[in-house]
Design an enzyme around this catalytic site. Structure first.
Site, mmCIF file in Angstrom:
data_model
loop_
_atom_site.group_PDB
_atom_site.id
_atom_site.type_symbol
_atom_site.label_atom_id
_atom_site.label_comp_id
_atom_site.label_asym_id
_atom_site.label_seq_id
_atom_site.Cartn_x
_atom_site.Cartn_y
_atom_site.Cartn_z
ATOM 1 N N TYR A 135 50.581 -48.991 -37.048
ATOM 2 C CA TYR A 135 50.995 -49.408 -35.708
ATOM 3 C C TYR A 135 51.015 -50.935 -35.618
ATOM 4 C CZ TYR A 135 49.961 -44.572 -34.253
ATOM 5 O OH TYR A 135 49.926 -43.201 -34.125
ATOM 6 N N PRO A 154 51.601 -35.971 -25.333
ATOM 7 C CA PRO A 154 51.501 -35.029 -24.210
ATOM 8 C C PRO A 154 52.469 -35.342 -23.074
ATOM 9 C CG PRO A 154 49.683 -36.597 -24.137
ATOM 10 C CD PRO A 154 50.397 -36.821 -25.447
ATOM 11 N N LEU A 155 52.954 -36.592 -23.024
ATOM 12 C CA LEU A 155 53.930 -36.988 -22.005
ATOM 13 C C LEU A 155 55.346 -37.051 -22.576
ATOM 14 C CD1 LEU A 155 51.918 -39.837 -20.217
ATOM 15 C CD2 LEU A 155 52.138 -37.430 -19.550
ATOM 16 N N LEU A 177 58.846 -39.072 -21.058
ATOM 17 C CA LEU A 177 59.776 -38.223 -20.320
ATOM 18 C C LEU A 177 59.093 -37.495 -19.170
ATOM 19 C CD1 LEU A 177 62.084 -36.519 -22.988
ATOM 20 C CD2 LEU A 177 62.830 -37.450 -20.802
ATOM 21 N N LEU A 178 57.856 -37.046 -19.419
ATOM 22 C CA LEU A 178 57.168 -36.238 -18.422
ATOM 23 C C LEU A 178 56.493 -37.055 -17.325
ATOM 24 C CD1 LEU A 178 55.865 -33.478 -20.824
ATOM 25 C CD2 LEU A 178 57.281 -33.098 -18.797
ATOM 26 N N GLY A 186 58.586 -38.569 -15.380
ATOM 27 C CA GLY A 186 59.653 -38.404 -14.402
ATOM 28 C C GLY A 186 60.388 -39.676 -14.037
ATOM 29 N N LYS A 187 60.189 -40.735 -14.816
ATOM 30 C CA LYS A 187 60.792 -42.024 -14.443
ATOM 31 C C LYS A 187 62.171 -42.264 -15.054
ATOM 32 C CE LYS A 187 58.266 -44.463 -18.136
ATOM 33 N NZ LYS A 187 57.233 -45.474 -18.417
#
Length: 308
Positions: free
Chosen positions: A57, A205-206, A210-211, A213-214
């Protein structure tokens, strides 16, 4: 903050951890180091004790930033890092083909992190090449015996490779992608981890944001953002699902928190590690660790919108 036992490792981890990929600065758009350090410290103040990074990273930069977090609170933090991709071509050919190379990568991580042990060390190679698999398993055993690692694992979504890597039943932890939009792990991987008492760390997990909602179908990713390589048709289909999921939002729960509660509702899962670059994002993530989690009715609606 709620805490869970990470499988047979026995480690007690916050069910919401901190994923430190984004703060490396090489894959998720602009990031400021001081803001990243502030976000990590804020997460710790809110009860997060599990921080996950990797040598690759930011080519070591993420680990160096995590060093700033842990330097005065090392014994209060469950630290995880990963090795095997640094300098790798990511092709199915052996690069880390001797355990000495794995140990060297591990020692380099120790130096960047400014510590003499790592609680959890993962193989970051998710495909099977016999020489590399054996090299990691031998290095894991050596480093565990030396007291430099408490738990060992692999980061992969490949069930066959997980079983191959765990053929001696020596793996403590798995890092796997799992979300409302990617439920493949439910079929074989998560039940297997329950049977083997392997702790599960959920990445993605997101679903890379995407999850939350933006995003809309018109959203365009630029620069060094890894999401610019998403298939456009797939992306637009996921946005449609997310729009339907928004009916589950409440005044006291955002869509992102719903998504985190979904993965935490699976009995095999020990912790989820959403990424964060700011204190606001940390606040949103940590806000998912409340009780109760999701109702049967909410889970049923999620199943209708995004079935397993």
């Amino acid at each position: 903050m709620e805490y869970r036992t990470l499988g047979k490792s026995g480690l007690k981890v916050s069910e919401i951890g901190f994923g430190a990929w984004a703060i490396g600065g090489d894959a998720w758009g602009p990031v400021e180091d001081q803001q990243s350090i502030q976000a990590m410290n804020y997460a710790f103040e809110l009860g997060v004790n599990f921080f996950d990074t990797a040598d690759v990273y930011g080519n070591g930069h993420s680990e160096k930033l995590v060093k700033e977090l842990i330097k005065d609170k090392r014994d209060q933090i469950i630290l995880s890092t990963k090795g095997g991709l640094m300098g790798h071509t990511r092709k199915p050919e052996p690069i880390y083909d001797r355990h000495e190379k794995v140990v060297k990568a591990f020692e380099d991580s120790l130096q960047r992190l400014g510590t003499d042990y790592i609680d959890m060390y993962f193989c970051h190679i998710w495909w099977h090449v016999e020489q590399e698999t054996e090299a990691f398993l031998k290095a894991f055993d050596q480093l565990k015996q030396a007291g430099k690692i408490k738990a060992v694992g692999i980061s992969t979504d490949n069930f066959d490779y997980l079983k191959t890597f765990n053929r001696h039943h020596s793996i403590d932890v798995l890092q796997v992608e799992y979300s409302i939009l990617n439920r493949a792990a439910e079929k074989e991987i998560l039940p297997y981890c329950q049977e083997e008492n392997i702790g599960v760390v959920v990445r993605g997990p997101l679903q890379k944001g995407l999850l939350t909602g933006k995003f809309t179908k018109e959203t365009v990713f630029t620069g060094n953002d890894v999401r610019q390589y998403w298939d456009r048709k797939w992306f637009e289909e996921q946005v449609e699902k997310v729009e339907k999921l928004k009916k589950l939002e409440r005044e006291d729960r955002t869509l992102g928190q719903l998504a985190l509660q979904f993965v935490l509702s699976h009995p095999a899962v020990s912790t989820a590690i959403p990424g964060a670059k700011t204190t606001d994002q940390v606040n949103q993530n940590v806000g998912a660790s409340v009780r109760p989690l999701l109702t049967r009715e909410e889970l049923a609606l999620i199943n209708e919108i995004s079935p397993a």
